[in-house]
Write a protein that holds these residues in place. Structure first.
Motif, PDB file in Angstrom:
ATOM      1  N   PHE A  58      20.320 -27.552  42.013  1.00 52.71           N
ATOM      2  CA  PHE A  58      20.700 -28.613  43.107  1.00 52.71           C
ATOM      3  C   PHE A  58      20.783 -27.722  44.525  1.00 52.71           C
ATOM      4  N   ALA A  59      20.738 -28.430  45.587  1.00 51.40           N
ATOM      5  CA  ALA A  59      20.511 -27.597  46.794  1.00 51.40           C
ATOM      6  C   ALA A  59      21.582 -26.570  46.949  1.00 51.40           C
ATOM      7  N   GLY A  60      21.019 -25.559  47.517  1.00 51.21           N
ATOM      8  CA  GLY A  60      21.657 -24.392  48.014  1.00 51.21           C
ATOM      9  C   GLY A  60      20.764 -23.382  48.469  1.00 51.21           C
ATOM     10  N   ASP A  61      21.352 -22.216  48.986  1.00 50.19           N
ATOM     11  CA  ASP A  61      20.448 -21.197  49.455  1.00 50.19           C
ATOM     12  C   ASP A  61      19.379 -20.804  48.811  1.00 50.19           C
ATOM     13  N   TYR A  62      19.402 -20.763  47.485  1.00 47.43           N
ATOM     14  CA  TYR A  62      18.565 -20.140  46.647  1.00 47.43           C
ATOM     15  C   TYR A  62      17.677 -21.014  45.726  1.00 47.43           C
ATOM     16  N   THR A  63      17.623 -22.272  46.144  1.00 49.39           N
ATOM     17  CA  THR A  63      17.095 -23.391  45.140  1.00 49.39           C
ATOM     18  C   THR A  63      15.679 -23.164  44.906  1.00 49.39           C
ATOM     19  N   ALA A 115      13.895 -20.434  45.493  1.00 48.70           N
ATOM     20  CA  ALA A 115      13.678 -19.064  44.638  1.00 48.70           C
ATOM     21  C   ALA A 115      14.109 -19.125  43.267  1.00 48.70           C
ATOM     22  N   ASN A 116      15.193 -19.966  43.099  1.00 46.66           N
ATOM     23  CA  ASN A 116      15.678 -19.868  41.519  1.00 46.66           C
ATOM     24  C   ASN A 116      14.532 -20.799  40.840  1.00 46.66           C
ATOM     25  N   ALA A 117      14.154 -22.119  41.355  1.00 47.56           N
ATOM     26  CA  ALA A 117      13.038 -22.925  40.592  1.00 47.56           C
ATOM     27  C   ALA A 117      11.680 -22.062  40.234  1.00 47.56           C
ATOM     28  N   ARG A 118      11.562 -21.163  41.437  1.00 48.76           N
ATOM     29  CA  ARG A 118      10.218 -20.336  41.182  1.00 48.76           C
ATOM     30  C   ARG A 118      10.311 -19.157  39.909  1.00 48.76           C
ATOM     31  N   LYS A 119      11.705 -18.744  39.957  1.00 50.40           N
ATOM     32  CA  LYS A 119      11.934 -17.760  39.211  1.00 50.40           C
ATOM     33  C   LYS A 119      12.005 -18.361  37.520  1.00 50.40           C
ATOM     34  N   LEU A 120      12.464 -19.643  37.418  1.00 53.10           N
ATOM     35  CA  LEU A 120      12.517 -20.297  36.149  1.00 53.10           C
ATOM     36  C   LEU A 120      10.947 -20.462  35.700  1.00 53.10           C
ATOM     37  N   ILE A 121      10.276 -20.940  36.571  1.00 50.94           N
ATOM     38  CA  ILE A 121       8.836 -21.140  36.322  1.00 50.94           C
ATOM     39  C   ILE A 121       8.089 -19.926  35.911  1.00 50.94           C
ATOM     40  N   ASP A 122       8.470 -18.677  36.770  1.00 49.04           N
ATOM     41  CA  ASP A 122       7.674 -17.430  36.169  1.00 49.04           C
ATOM     42  C   ASP A 122       8.178 -17.188  34.836  1.00 49.04           C
TER      43      ASP A 122
END
Length: 317
Positions: free
Chosen positions: A208-213, A215-222
């Motif tokens: 969900f939208a926020g300051d780190y959306t 970065a978080n999505a990329r982290k989960l992908i990695d």
């Protein structure tokens, strides 16, 4: 005063030319009648038309509107855009990021792969062009003029290496751009798109939208690709309460208040054990962040269908 010739490459042969970051700055650009050239637009633009080019290698940074290839042949391209169209083209090989369904017309021998590229200014250029790095329908091609019994387009090999198609620029001026074509650094997450899935188990994860959306999505992908799961597709889209009810069903109420902050980012992972893998990764890595993850293998494929059917309607696909 804008001088059109600053935004045109015309009639070139055997040359390497380009524009550095900041030099196009959202203007329209025209490329025409070029042969055997390497052309690099390392900036965002409004629209780009490419006419009558033969045997060229072309990189186009984010395009806010459409890119239109006409009467081109034997070109290799890397393109990020809102709309992609070709007409009367032969043998184009394109690493594509496109927010809407790419369209080919009266074109043959077309091959598509997922955009992969990085240089430091690229993320901001995507923003300036109004493009999301998560909205990429590169493999969902619409052939306007299909020929019965023939296929006018296909996908590039899965292990296709960008640099083998569009090499890094050789001119001194353009070497200043700090490019990486390493897939793991790509600004665009590399997705399988329409390729055959390796497993009948998929999993949906929604941030969900926020300051780190991002970065978080990329982290989960990695994390997930590091464990051998495949990223099938990504999407960034705004949701309303009734959409959440359709997609998240019985757990909608805990996510509805988060929708007002802005668009969600959804990821589909595929592979045996994807649901368990995704749930445990989210628990370990994002303990303080609310993330929707499919509950079970049984419900996951329905989650994926529910979300992407809704998203496709939103995007007017």
């Amino acid at each position: 005063q804008v001088d059109p010739k600053d935004y045109t490459f015309s009639g070139l042969k055997d040359e390497t030319v380009g524009r550095l970051p900041g030099k196009v700055a959202g203007q329209p650009f025209v490329i025409q009648d070029c042969e055997n050239c390497s052309i690099y637009i390392f900036d965002h633009s409004a629209t780009i038309t490419i006419d009558d080019c033969v045997n060229c290698q072309i990189f186009l940074g984010p395009i806010k509107g459409s890119v239109f290839f006409r009467d081109c042949k034997d070109c290799k391209c890397i393109v990020a855009c809102q709309q992609f169209r070709t007409r009367d083209c032969k043998k184009l090989e394109v690493f594509l990021c496109c927010a809407t369904q790419p369209i080919i017309e009266s074109s043959t021998g077309m091959k598509f792969g997922c955009f992969q590229y990085y240089y430091p200014e690229l993320a901001l250029q995507f923003k300036d062009a109004g493009l999301s790095i998560f909205n990429n329908t590169w493999s969902n091609i619409h052939d306007f003029t299909p020929v019965s019994g023939e296929n006018n387009w296909g996908l590039l090999p899965e292990d296709a290496v960008v640099q083998d198609y569009v090499p890094l620029p050789s001119s001194e001026e353009l070497k200043a751009v700090r490019i990486s074509t390493d897939a793991t650094r790509s600004i665009i997450p590399i997705t399988r798109g329409r390729r055959q899935k390796s497993s009948d188990e998929s999993c949906l994860a929604v941030f969900f939208a926020g300051d780190y959306t991002t970065a978080n999505a990329r982290k989960l992908i990695d994390e997930m690709t590091g464990k051998g799961f495949q990223l099938v597709q990504t999407k960034e889209v705004s949701m309303k309460a009734e959409d959440a009810q359709r997609v998240f069903q019985q757990c909608a109420s805990e996510f509805i208040p988060l929708l007002e902050r802005g668009p969600v980012v959804a990821l589909e992972f595929n592979g045996d054990g994807a649901v368990e893998g995704c749930r445990s990764t989210v628990n370990d890595v994002f303990s303080g962040t609310k993330v929707f993850v499919s509950e079970s293998k049984a419900s996951a494929s329905q989650d994926v269908d529910n979300f992407y059917n809704f998203a496709d309607m939103q995007m007017g696909m």
